[in-house]
Structure formats: structure tokens, C-alpha cells
Design a protein around this motif. Sequence first.
Motif, PDB file in Angstrom:
ATOM      1  N   TRP A  35      35.296  50.352  38.010  1.00  0.00           N
ATOM      2  CA  TRP A  35      34.035  49.935  38.612  1.00  0.00           C
ATOM      3  C   TRP A  35      32.969  51.008  38.454  1.00  0.00           C
ATOM      4  O   TRP A  35      31.790  50.759  38.677  1.00  0.00           O
ATOM      5  N   ARG A  46      34.441  42.272  41.314  1.00  0.00           N
ATOM      6  CA  ARG A  46      34.427  40.846  41.658  1.00  0.00           C
ATOM      7  C   ARG A  46      33.891  40.697  43.081  1.00  0.00           C
ATOM      8  O   ARG A  46      34.196  41.499  43.967  1.00  0.00           O
ATOM      9  N   ASP A  48      34.699  38.616  45.426  1.00  0.00           N
ATOM     10  CA  ASP A  48      35.720  38.439  46.464  1.00  0.00           C
ATOM     11  C   ASP A  48      36.345  39.769  46.874  1.00  0.00           C
ATOM     12  O   ASP A  48      36.649  39.990  48.046  1.00  0.00           O
ATOM     13  N   ILE A  70      26.047  43.146  42.585  1.00  0.00           N
ATOM     14  CA  ILE A  70      26.306  41.727  42.351  1.00  0.00           C
ATOM     15  C   ILE A  70      25.079  40.905  42.736  1.00  0.00           C
ATOM     16  O   ILE A  70      24.736  39.934  42.082  1.00  0.00           O
TER      17      ILE A  70
END
Length: 140
Positions: A35, A46, A48, A70
Motif C-alpha cells: 500500500w 481495498r 473493505d 479511495i
Amino acid sequence: MATDFFGYLDDITDGATRAQIATVAGVSASTITRWDPTRPDHIKPRADAVIAIAQHYGTPPLEALIAAGILTAADARVRETTKPLSTYPHAALLRELQHRLDAQSSDPSTTIPAEEEDPNPDDFDLAAGHVERPDDRPAD
């Protein structure tokens, strides 16, 4: 607040290891490492996983999604509406009050100082009897 996602993670997790964060997020520690936007094999987290981390550490998921890149702050903009309290049903207001009291009792930083626990009834016209309640008026 940190300006990058790893700084954000350090802030909210109080320095948890990447392995600990990975367990919370349901991913591997190597995924957490990827990341890092400075790595050539960088991947975006992601949603979630980011939400799971935020919820585990008690921070707003929206804030976490913005920190992870995001969503942008503009994406997350919430349209506020103003609705008079008088338009809400009493049951809804009581539920909200109960929710706030429950949250306050679980968070010691929000407790009312001892000198404010018992307000003076004279501070409130209705409680002091200076104002009639609608159901106290004589019938016509």
C-alpha cells in the motif's frame, strides 16, 4: 492528522505493527507493505479493508477512505439539511437522546463535571413552574 495513509495508520492504531493491522484488515502483511505509494509494486488499498481498520480502531470509515486515497474530500461531501426539531416524532428524539446518553456513559471524556450534574430547576422556566404546560391550561 497525518498526510499519508501510513501516517494515518500510525495515528489511529497507536503504532500497531503492519502484521497486526493486516489481521484486522483481513489481508497479508505484505499487502499492507504494498500500500506504500513509494513502492514500484504499489497497490491501492481495498475499501473493505480500509473500512475494517477504521471500524476496529473506532475512527470514521469515511475519514479512512479519504486518507487511503479511495475518496477525496469532495467525494465525501455531505449535503446538510436543516429540519426543525419540532418535525421529528417524540420517539425518534427519545431514541437519539438514549443513543447519546449511552455513548456518553461509555466515553469517560464526555461525562459531565460533578458541579454540573444537578442543574438548578430555576434555570428552566417549565421546571420552575413559571410556564404552564399546554395540558395544564383549563378547558374552554
